[in-house]
Scaffold this motif. Structure first.
Motif: not given
Length: 94
Positions: A38-66
């Protein structure tokens, strides 16, 4: 007067290639571990806040696509889907 261009978003398609869309993604992912959540995932938010993850972040239209792109559900924000995914992985092993 010029008409503003609609905003575009870069989404990963089922083949793992980036596509441009006028609609934002509904799920985010982390390319190195091939995880989506989810876009509001606590784990992803922590990683983003710590400065990591951003370079490798991708987005999907929906779950079947992911899933088609080879990503797995996040164990933090999608625990039930993750457990089902994990059980299927165990079934596929010899």
């Amino acid at each position: 007067m010029t008409t503003p261009r609609p905003r575009t978003y870069r989404l990963l398609g089922p083949d793992g290639r980036t596509r441009t869309s006028t609609l934002p993604g509904t799920l985010g992912g982390y390319r190195p571990d091939r995880i989506y959540g989810r876009l509001d995932c606590p784990s992803a938010r922590r990683a983003l806040a710590a400065g990591g993850y951003v370079r490798h972040r991708v987005f999907f239209a929906d779950e079947p696509t992911a899933l088609a792109a080879g990503y797995r559900p996040c164990g933090v924000c999608l625990p039930t889907k993750y457990l089902r995914w994990k059980a299927r992985q165990g079934e596929q092993r010899p």
